[in-house]
Design an enzyme around this catalytic site. Structure first.
Site, short mmCIF file in Angstrom:
data_model
loop_
_atom_site.label_atom_id
_atom_site.label_comp_id
_atom_site.label_asym_id
_atom_site.label_seq_id
_atom_site.Cartn_x
_atom_site.Cartn_y
_atom_site.Cartn_z
N GLU A 1 0.83 -1.21 0.00
CA GLU A 1 0.00 0.00 0.00
C GLU A 1 0.86 1.26 0.00
OE1 GLU A 1 -0.22 -2.67 1.92
OE2 GLU A 1 -2.26 -3.03 2.63
N CYS B 1 0.26 1.54 7.18
CA CYS B 1 -0.37 1.86 5.90
C CYS B 1 -1.63 2.69 6.11
CB CYS B 1 -0.67 0.59 5.12
SG CYS B 1 0.84 -0.21 4.52
N1 THU Z 1 2.26 -6.30 4.14
C1 THU Z 1 1.77 -5.45 3.21
O1 THU Z 1 2.29 -5.34 2.09
N2 THU Z 1 0.69 -4.70 3.55
C2 THU Z 1 0.08 -4.73 4.76
O2 THU Z 1 -0.80 -3.94 5.04
C3 THU Z 1 0.47 -5.75 5.74
C4 THU Z 1 1.71 -6.49 5.46
C5 THU Z 1 3.46 -7.08 3.79
C6 THU Z 1 4.68 -6.69 4.58
C7 THU Z 1 5.50 -7.95 4.52
O3 THU Z 1 6.27 -7.92 3.32
C8 THU Z 1 4.48 -9.06 4.43
O4 THU Z 1 3.25 -8.44 4.05
C9 THU Z 1 4.26 -9.82 5.74
O5 THU Z 1 4.00 -8.94 6.78
#
Ligand code: THU
Length: 160
Positions: free
Chosen positions: A75, A115
Site C-alpha cells: 500500500e 499503511c
Molecule cells: N504487508 C503489506 O504489504 N501490507 C500490509 O498492510 C500488511 C503487510 C506485507 C509486509 C510484509 O512484506 C508481508 O506483508 C508480511 O507482513
C-alpha cells in the site's frame, strides 16, 4: 466523565463479480501486481492499485529486505509512488489483495497500521475520502468509504 462512541462501517461483497466493472478492473490489477511482490522472507504477497482522479492507476507490491524493517508494504509502495509522480491528483480508490504462498488466504486482509496512517495522510491532504477495497486472494471483499473507518480518531495535520 463522558463516553464517546465511534462507529465504523464496511460493505461486504461475496466476490468481486458483485462490484462495478471499474472496481473489478482495479482489483484485478491489484491481484496481478501482487503476484510480482518481492516477498522471499514472509512468502506473503500483497498488491495495491490506486485509481486517481486523472484516470491513472498506480500499482505497488510489498518489497522485503534481509534487514526486515527496511522492507515496505504494498500500500505504501503504491501511495508514495502516486504522491511522487502525480502530486496534484486526488486518490479516489485503493484496492488491495493479499495471498500467502504457503496457505490459502480466503478472508479479507486489511492494511496494517502504518499503511492506514499513510492513507490517512493523503486523505487529509486532498480533503476528499479515499475508498478502500480489500480482500484475500479470492472471496469476500470489504469496502470502506474512507480511511476513517479503518483509523478512527487519527493523528493528522489538524493535530499539530
Ligand atoms: N504487508 C503489506 O504489504 N501490507 C500490509 O498492510 C500488511 C503487510 C506485507 C509486509 C510484509 O512484506 C508481508 O506483508 C508480511 O507482513
Amino acid at each position: 466523565m463522558k463516553e464517546i462512541q465511534i462507529t465504523t462501517t464496511f460493505d461486504v461483497f461475496n466476490s468481486i463479480v458483485e462490484l462495478p466493472n471499474k472496481i473489478q478492473n482495479l482489483i484485478q490489477q491489484a491481484i496481478e501486481i501482487r503476484k510480482k511482490a518481492y516477498a522471499p522472507y514472509s512468502h506473503f504477497r500483497v498488491g495495491a492499485a490506486i485509481l486517481l482522479d486523472n484516470d491513472k492507476i498506480v500499482l505497488g507490491s510489498n518489497q522485503e529486505n534481509a534487514a526486515y524493517p527496511s522492507g515496505l508494504c504494498a500500500e505504501r509502495v503504491a501511495i508514495y509512488q502516486a504522491g511522487a509522480i502525480y502530486p496534484e491528483a486526488k486518490m479516489l480508490t485503493i484496492a488491495i489483495s493479499a495471498a500467502s504462498d504457503s496457505n490459502p488466504t480466503l478472508s479479507p486482509i486489511p492494511p496494517c497500521g502504518s499503511c492506514r496512517q499513510s492513507i490517512a495522510e493523503y486523505e487529509f491532504k486532498q480533503d476528499t475520502p479515499i475508498e478502500i477495497y480489500f480482500m484475500g486472494e479470492k472471496g469476500e471483499v470489504y469496502k470502506s468509504d474512507s480511511i476513517n473507518n479503518l483509523l478512527p480518531l487519527s493523528f493528522n495535520k489538524n493535530s499539530l
